[in-house]
Scaffold this motif. Structure first.
Motif, PDB file in Angstrom:
ATOM      1  N   LEU A 150     -41.434  -7.642  11.205  1.00 25.71           N
ATOM      2  CA  LEU A 150     -40.288  -7.489  11.497  1.00 25.71           C
ATOM      3  C   LEU A 150     -40.001  -8.801  10.853  1.00 25.71           C
ATOM      4  CD1 LEU A 150     -40.370  -6.495  15.132  1.00 25.71           C
ATOM      5  CD2 LEU A 150     -39.781  -5.015  12.575  1.00 25.71           C
TER       6      LEU A 150
ATOM      7  N   ALA B 244     -39.678  -7.927   7.347  1.00 26.65           N
ATOM      8  CA  ALA B 244     -38.647  -6.887   6.738  1.00 26.65           C
ATOM      9  C   ALA B 244     -37.949  -6.738   6.740  1.00 26.65           C
ATOM     10  CB  ALA B 244     -39.208  -5.366   7.561  1.00 26.65           C
TER      11      ALA B 244
ATOM     12  N   CYS C 122     -45.646  -0.686   4.323  1.00 19.97           N
ATOM     13  CA  CYS C 122     -47.185  -0.977   5.535  1.00 19.97           C
ATOM     14  C   CYS C 122     -47.806   0.449   4.544  1.00 19.97           C
ATOM     15  CB  CYS C 122     -46.398  -1.292   6.692  1.00 19.97           C
ATOM     16  SG  CYS C 122     -45.414  -2.777   6.724  1.00 19.97           S
TER      17      CYS C 122
ATOM     18  N   LEU D 251     -40.455  -0.804  10.826  1.00 20.86           N
ATOM     19  CA  LEU D 251     -40.923  -0.036   9.623  1.00 20.86           C
ATOM     20  C   LEU D 251     -40.732   1.010   9.227  1.00 20.86           C
ATOM     21  CD1 LEU D 251     -43.512  -2.828  10.723  1.00 20.86           C
ATOM     22  CD2 LEU D 251     -41.749  -3.292   9.582  1.00 20.86           C
TER      23      LEU D 251
END
Length: 68
Positions: free
Chosen positions: A23, A26, A38, A58
């Motif tokens: 996280l 990202a 991903c 994501l």
């Protein structure tokens, strides 16, 4: 803008530290105008993302080759 691909297919375990790290990565990528995508791992790995709700946060791709 660049794209970083995180391939989770080889993982056998992930915990909250790993999820948090993804996280954060990202978020940093987004702030820099880049992408972090991903490739989904095995079902037990993906289940962790589903249970935490991170699967909706994501960006997911089917393989590293389609991330471009």
């Amino acid at each position: 803008a660049g794209t970083t691909v995180v391939d989770l297919r080889g993982l056998t375990f992930i915990d909250s530290s790993g999820v948090s790290g993804l996280l954060s990565a990202a978020r940093r990528a987004r702030d820099a105008g880049d992408r972090l995508v991903c490739v989904p791992g095995a079902q037990p790995i993906q289940r962790v993302f589903e249970l935490t709700g991170v699967d909706t946060v994501l960006e997911w791709v089917d393989s590293p080759e389609v991330a471009g």
